[in-house]
Scaffold this active site. Structure first.
Site, short mmCIF file in Angstrom:
data_model
loop_
_atom_site.label_atom_id
_atom_site.label_comp_id
_atom_site.label_asym_id
_atom_site.label_seq_id
_atom_site.Cartn_x
_atom_site.Cartn_y
_atom_site.Cartn_z
N HIS A 259 22.47 39.70 10.68
CA HIS A 259 21.96 40.45 9.53
C HIS A 259 21.23 39.56 8.53
O HIS A 259 20.60 40.06 7.59
CB HIS A 259 23.12 41.18 8.83
CG HIS A 259 22.70 42.46 8.15
ND1 HIS A 259 21.39 42.79 7.90
CD2 HIS A 259 23.43 43.50 7.68
CE1 HIS A 259 21.32 43.95 7.31
NE2 HIS A 259 22.55 44.42 7.16
N THR B 39 23.32 41.28 28.25
CA THR B 39 24.63 41.13 28.87
C THR B 39 25.08 42.49 29.39
O THR B 39 25.03 43.49 28.68
CB THR B 39 25.67 40.55 27.89
OG1 THR B 39 26.94 40.44 28.54
CG2 THR B 39 25.82 41.39 26.64
#
Length: 519
Positions: free
Chosen positions: A492, A435
């Site tokens: 994570h 992006t």
């Protein structure tokens, strides 16, 4: 008795096929082994014969639709039963829009198998306007794509049945087109089938394009034929590397990277690094409460879901892009002349990301059912800013593309995203996303992961800075360098800090020490 016609299996590794063209219409007589419809798979194109003699009493799957093998796509009834009236004309869903005595019904098309409704965002014509066949009639928004829907026939838009902002199920009649001299509002009559608006919208790469280009006998997929048509390529000049000489997507992209588009090149779309600037709110909006658009609502829902699902962590690296900047300045003119697209920084960034993803596959993985799915390919999503929202088209198997083919694919998808010409499958199946928020001048952004992916890379602004350089003897000097921030956002649950650091270090090294051919 009725005989069901199914999508055949054309090989052990083929599990689905796309109906590119019906060679018969509902009500037509057919002979046994007479070609009934054409299909395209990832291996072959073929004509499928009728299993029995009789009447094609029902078409269940329209042109452009992709279905799994053994799916019933049509029904053939023996002639005796058909003549006795024991079969019924296909319902509106299979032959929409329907031709009626005073007009042709236009329906909400199905733009993909998983799409069941759409929102009419804008009517491009008003009741009473003359329309040409294939002229854009209205715009729709679904949870996959935005698209312009063309008129299935020429005539007069005699009636609009569904207003702007309304969400309706697929195959709902939204308008009626009468003949050139028909009176407005006439909608009654019979049910002779006409050209299918849904098929026109859902399958712009269908077999009809091949006929237009004169390449219908060449073995190629609908996507290949569409790419060839968009770039004015003669498929007869391209050597096929697929089964039985079939021309694959990689073949045509490789040809584009080496030779560029044909002589009549369409206007090149803006590259992803230069999205259309978001329009400033009109002064008349001040103080108003405006409902969320369909796309804005979907974006909001997806972002909330992603934050709730994934514990987001971020790492930011600063990359010296001076070598890339100088190479681009030196090669941009010849690259554009050869390939028909502008040379931007995005292909360099994408190629470096793909290389790093291949080295560290956990960043290109997904968490599924308490297991990590390491994807076999890099399906690279490119976030494109639109005036009305954001969309992420996907470059499938990016690791197999040359630099020039990757650049062309990025420009092509971004351009078609802005013109509402993307297909549903082109905005699905991504494994990693880029992006480019830095195009608006920001240092870097902290992006939200595009589920079910586990990582997303935000590109910051490219700026000149005073940088301390250390030579081999340990001597420090200050120099003006072109520097750029990159922020990796990751889940994570699957990616640890060490994984992200290794990935970003490899990404940084590739860009700062670029030594690859760009074609």
């Amino acid at each position: 008795m009725p005989t069901e016609v199914v999508m055949p299996q054309m090989g052990e590794s083929i599990f689905e096929g796309t109906i590119t063209k019906w060679l018969k219409k509902a009500g037509d007589p057919v002979e046994k082994d007479e070609p009934l419809f054409e299909i395209s798979t990832d291996k072959v194109d073929a004509e499928i014969p009728s299993p029995v003699a009789g009447v094609l009493s029902e078409i269940k799957v329209r042109e452009g639709a992709t279905v799994e093998i053994n799916t019933v796509v049509a029904v053939v009834t023996e002639r005796g039963e058909a003549e006795a009236g024991k079969w019924s004309a296909p319902p509106q869903a299979e032959s929409a829009p329907q031709q009626v005595a005073a007009g042709t019904e236009v329906v909400m098309p199905q733009l993909g198998e998983s799409i069941f409704e759409g929102t009419i965002t804008k009517w491009l014509k008003k009741a009473g306007d003359a329309v040409e066949k294939d002229e854009p009639l209205f715009e729709i928004s679904t949870d996959k794509v935005d698209a312009e829907i063309p008129a299935p026939v020429a005539g007069v838009l005699s009636e609009i049945k569904v207003g702007e902002g309304a969400t309706v199920e697929i195959d709902t009649v939204v308008a009626v087109i009468g003949g050139a001299c028909s009176a407005a509002g006439s909608t009654s009559g019979g049910n002779a089938p006409a050209v299918t608006a849904a098929a026109q919208a859902a399958a712009p790469e269908a077999a009809s394009l091949a006929a237009e280009n004169g390449d219908e006998r060449l073995r190629s997929s609908p996507l290949v034929r569409r790419i060839a048509k968009d770039n004015n390529l003669d498929l007869g000049r391209i050597a096929g590397t697929g089964s039985a000489g079939r021309i694959t997507k990689d073949d045509v992209l490789r040809y584009l990277s080496e030779h560029g588009p044909g002589s009549e090149v369409p206007t090149a779309p803006l590259p992803p690094s230069q999205p259309v600037p978001l329009a400033a709110p009109a002064p008349t909006l001040a103080g108003q409460v405006v409902p969320l658009s369909r796309m804005r609502s979907i974006i909001a829902q997806r972002m909330v879901e992603s934050v709730a699902i994934s514990p987001h962590v971020y790492t930011v690296y600063k990359v010296d892009m001076t070598r890339i900047m100088r190479l681009r300045e030196r090669e941009k003119s010849s690259f554009e002349q050869k390939h028909g697209i502008k040379l931007t920084y995005m292909p360099f960034i994408a190629a470096a990301a793909v290389e790093a993803l291949r080295k560290f596959p956990v960043v290109n993985a997904s968490l599924q059912n308490a297991a990590i799915h390491y994807h076999a390919n890099v399906n690279l999503g490119i976030a494109v800013a639109l005036e009305w929202g954001l969309i992420v088209p996907v470059i499938k198997q990016a690791e197999a593309l040359s630099f020039a083919a990757l650049a062309w694919a990025m420009a092509d998808l971004a351009g078609r995203a802005r013109s509402k010409k993307l297909l549903p499958e082109e905005v699905a199946g991504g494994t990693f996303t880029l992006t480019n928020s830095g195009v608006f001048g920001g240092e870097f952004g902290t992006p939200i992961v595009n589920q079910p992916e586990t990582a997303i890379l935000a590109i910051g602004g490219l700026k000149k800075e005073a940088v301390v350089l250390t030579d081999a003897e340990g001597n420090d000097t200050i120099a003006i360098r072109s520097m750029q921030h990159f922020c990796l956002g990751f889940d994570h649950r699957t990616i640890d800090g060490a994984d992200s650091g290794k990935f970003m270090s490899a990404f940084k090294k590739t860009l700062e020490n670029w030594d690859k051919e760009i074609g």
